[in-house]
Design a protein around this motif. Structure first.
Motif, short mmCIF file in Angstrom:
data_model
loop_
_atom_site.label_atom_id
_atom_site.label_comp_id
_atom_site.label_asym_id
_atom_site.label_seq_id
_atom_site.Cartn_x
_atom_site.Cartn_y
_atom_site.Cartn_z
N PHE A 92 -12.87 12.50 -7.35
CA PHE A 92 -13.87 13.31 -6.86
C PHE A 92 -15.14 12.74 -6.08
CE2 PHE A 92 -18.19 15.52 -7.93
CZ PHE A 92 -17.97 16.70 -7.65
N PHE A 93 -15.48 11.64 -6.63
CA PHE A 93 -16.74 10.96 -5.79
C PHE A 93 -16.24 10.44 -4.33
CE2 PHE A 93 -18.79 10.94 -9.83
CZ PHE A 93 -19.84 11.40 -9.51
N ASN A 94 -15.15 10.31 -4.07
CA ASN A 94 -14.46 9.80 -2.59
C ASN A 94 -14.64 10.96 -1.85
OD1 ASN A 94 -12.62 8.50 -0.85
ND2 ASN A 94 -11.24 10.33 -0.84
N HIS A 95 -14.88 12.26 -2.21
CA HIS A 95 -15.12 13.21 -1.32
C HIS A 95 -16.68 13.18 -0.74
CE1 HIS A 95 -11.78 15.95 -1.27
NE2 HIS A 95 -11.45 15.27 -2.56
N GLY A 101 -7.31 8.30 0.22
CA GLY A 101 -8.85 8.24 0.82
C GLY A 101 -9.20 7.01 1.15
N SER A 102 -8.90 6.01 0.53
CA SER A 102 -9.47 4.65 0.79
C SER A 102 -8.38 3.69 0.19
CB SER A 102 -10.72 4.36 0.12
OG SER A 102 -10.83 4.20 -1.20
N ARG A 103 -8.50 2.24 0.67
CA ARG A 103 -7.69 1.38 0.07
C ARG A 103 -7.80 1.24 -1.44
NH1 ARG A 103 -3.95 -1.55 2.67
NH2 ARG A 103 -3.12 -3.29 1.91
N LEU A 104 -9.09 1.27 -1.74
CA LEU A 104 -9.28 1.09 -3.25
C LEU A 104 -8.78 1.84 -4.30
CD1 LEU A 104 -10.99 -0.32 -5.61
CD2 LEU A 104 -12.95 1.22 -4.76
N ILE A 105 -9.07 3.34 -3.69
CA ILE A 105 -8.52 4.35 -4.51
C ILE A 105 -7.21 4.83 -4.43
CG2 ILE A 105 -8.81 7.11 -4.86
CD1 ILE A 105 -11.55 6.86 -3.68
N GLY A 106 -6.43 4.16 -3.45
CA GLY A 106 -5.04 4.22 -3.05
C GLY A 106 -4.51 3.26 -4.12
N GLY A 107 -5.16 1.96 -4.17
CA GLY A 107 -4.83 1.00 -5.07
C GLY A 107 -4.71 1.36 -6.43
N VAL A 108 -5.60 2.10 -7.01
CA VAL A 108 -5.67 2.60 -8.31
C VAL A 108 -4.62 3.51 -8.57
CG1 VAL A 108 -7.19 3.76 -9.91
CG2 VAL A 108 -8.32 2.20 -8.55
N TYR A 109 -4.40 4.49 -7.64
CA TYR A 109 -3.30 5.29 -8.10
C TYR A 109 -2.00 4.69 -7.87
CZ TYR A 109 -5.55 9.90 -7.08
OH TYR A 109 -6.33 11.31 -7.59
N LEU A 110 -1.98 3.65 -7.07
CA LEU A 110 -0.42 2.82 -7.21
C LEU A 110 -0.31 2.00 -8.40
CD1 LEU A 110 2.04 2.07 -5.43
CD2 LEU A 110 0.67 0.23 -4.13
N ASN A 149 0.83 -1.40 -0.21
CA ASN A 149 -0.15 0.06 -0.16
C ASN A 149 0.93 1.34 0.10
OD1 ASN A 149 -1.70 2.20 1.99
ND2 ASN A 149 -3.17 1.04 0.48
N TYR A 150 2.07 1.41 0.70
CA TYR A 150 2.97 2.62 0.74
C TYR A 150 2.30 3.69 1.06
CZ TYR A 150 5.99 -0.85 -1.45
OH TYR A 150 6.86 -1.99 -1.64
N PHE A 151 1.19 3.54 2.15
CA PHE A 151 0.35 4.73 2.67
C PHE A 151 -0.58 5.40 1.59
CE2 PHE A 151 4.46 5.61 5.21
CZ PHE A 151 3.79 4.91 6.45
N PHE A 152 -0.80 4.82 0.43
CA PHE A 152 -1.52 5.34 -0.66
C PHE A 152 -2.89 5.44 -0.19
CE2 PHE A 152 0.47 5.67 -4.91
CZ PHE A 152 1.76 5.77 -4.32
N SER A 153 -3.37 4.50 0.68
CA SER A 153 -4.84 4.40 0.98
C SER A 153 -4.97 5.70 2.05
CB SER A 153 -5.11 3.37 1.93
OG SER A 153 -4.24 3.10 2.91
#
Length: 479
Positions: free
Chosen positions: A352-355, A256-265, A248-252
């Protein structure tokens, strides 16, 4: 008159609107949460009534984040020493950081879509917004890092035409950054390693490179001379990295979340993998940012495995700069339009929708709840009762001035609310009131409330729990 094509003009207006929207999210409801203990430390250190030498002495005894505390002290001198004023400094710095990031993208990319995409990613980044609303040094560290990188890079490479003024500003911003947070030393070390790579890979012996390398080395030695003499402890509460960190490397936390952090990573790894060979061959700003990301994670992790763990997400907030820059830049260098459009659209939509799951948007359509100790509510309860004397659960040794820090914040907050309350430092008083309230702030301690020895003849009459803050009403037993 300069003619700007209509589509480009629309995109420029969009960039401006994104900056404005990002600013709105940072300033709106800025003081919804009260300060938590770490913020109270900064509030105390920046008290404008202290002399400069007193302030420096206290900073060296506390956290060594000299740049932030001194700037905050002067901010208080200008705008007043007020618990609801302090956070505006970081909010402004955060907005200026977005503007500086836009400038960095503009100078080092050829595509305005990159600038527009990057502006969106930082303006709406939940982690950056969160720390814009907190009275700590991380936002200023991020801002100073952007100043330094903007001073050094143009057209994707280190500047060739560096003036004497530039050198002065590079030294100044480096020193301010280092004395804002020690983890920023990673940026300087990454820059020197990048210069070494230019010497080896590109046989580039430009005199500017040598000057920057030796200036950086001098700045680091100068900083370490003071830091190693002043540091007194490693935070005991930082935990050793576990296996989940390496997925994960703090991306969650960053996104904002593990899902979105995973997409960015995944997006970052994909883009780096496709561009790695070209990045190494060109040895441009993208290559420098790759080095910075690697050192940001590896150096603190390596130190933590050998000595004590030191790596937590907010200490490396500046890693958002290379992450967001590389995603923005490399996404639009991708020649596969289908992949590019899917990647960019997915990140835009999720960001956007994470907010809507965060207080940034939820505050507009539903009730939100404090995430930090409810100091204001506790003072209101005290003020509305017949017992107007109060204290905080004091440390018998006043370790790291914690009693003074709490008293300073509580009395200033009470003054702000125009409450006529009486703070009682029961450790220094022989005669105590027959009844009083005691506030127990639980955000940085796991210690349960226990009646102080001074109140063994008192009974707890009321208890209230206010989000990591406990409020106890004590009354003296009848004799």
């Amino acid at each position: 008159m300069i003619h700007i094509p209509k589509l480009r003009k629309v995109k420029l207006i969009s960039i401006f609107l994104l900056i404005f929207f990002g600013a709105f999210l940072r300033f709106y409801n800025l003081n919804f949460d009260d300060l938590w203990s770490d913020e109270m430390i900064s509030f105390w250190l920046s008290n404008p009534t202290y002399s400069f030498s007193e302030t420096l002495k206290l900073i060296f005894e506390s956290n060594l984040m000299i740049s932030f505390e001194v700037i905050l002290k002067n901010f208080h001198k200008l705008f007043g020493y007020n618990v609801h004023v302090s956070r505006y400094l970081n909010a402004f710095i955060s907005v200026f950081s977005v503007i500086l990031f836009v400038e960095l993208l503009r100078k080092n990319s050829v595509n305005i879509n990159t600038v527009l995409f990057g502006t969106f990613l930082l303006a709406l980044n939940i982690f950056h917004i969160r720390y814009a609303m907190e009275l700590r040094s991380y936002t200023l560290t991020f801002f100073l890092a952007l100043i330094l990188i903007n001073l050094l890079f143009k057209d994707q490479y280190l500047k060739k035409d560096i003036t004497h003024l530039d050198y002065f500003l590079i030294i100044l911003s480096s020193l301010l950054m280092l004395f804002c947070h020690p983890f920023s030393i990673i940026i300087i070390l990454s820059l020197n390693f990048y210069i070494l790579c230019l010497w080896v890979l590109k046989k580039n012996n430009n005199s500017n490179l040598k000057k920057i390398f030796f200036l950086n080395t001098f700045v680091v030695i100068f900083f370490l001379f003071f830091y190693l003499r002043g540091i007194s402890h490693t935070p005991y509460w930082i935990k050793q990295l576990d296996l989940s960190f390496f997925t994960n490397y703090f991306f969650s936390s960053f996104f904002g979340s593990r899902l979105i952090g995973g997409v960015y990573l995944i997006a970052l790894i994909y883009l780096l993998t496709k561009s790695l060979k070209e990045m190494i061959n060109k040895a441009n700003i993208n290559f420098f940012f790759l080095i910075l990301i690697f050192f940001t994670y590896s150096l603190p992790a390596f130190y933590g495995f050998i000595f004590d763990p030191i790596l937590i997400n907010r200490y490396i907030i500046f890693v958002l700069i290379p992450i967001l820059f590389l995603i923005s830049n490399l996404a639009f260098e991708n020649k596969n339009n289908l992949t590019k459009n899917i990647l960019v659209s997915l990140i835009l939509i999720l960001t956007f929708f994470n907010h809507f799951t965060e207080n940034t948007f939820k505050q507009f359509y539903t009730e939100i709840y404090p995430s930090k100790p409810q100091v204001k509510k506790s003072l209101e309860i005290i003020n509305n009762s017949k017992t107007l004397s109060y204290s905080v659960l004091l440390d018998d040794n006043n370790e790291r001035n914690i009693n003074t820090i709490y008293e300073n914040y509580l009395t200033n907050y009470s003054k702000k609310l125009k409450f006529d309350l009486n703070f009682v430092n029961y450790l220094n008083k022989k005669t105590l009131p027959d009844d009083l309230w005691i506030i127990h702030i639980r955000d940085i301690t796991e210690i349960d409330f226990k009646k102080p020895d001074n109140f063994l003849e008192y009974t707890i009459k009321e208890k209230k729990y206010l989000n990591r803050l406990e409020l106890y009403k004590l009354k003296k037993n009848d004799t």
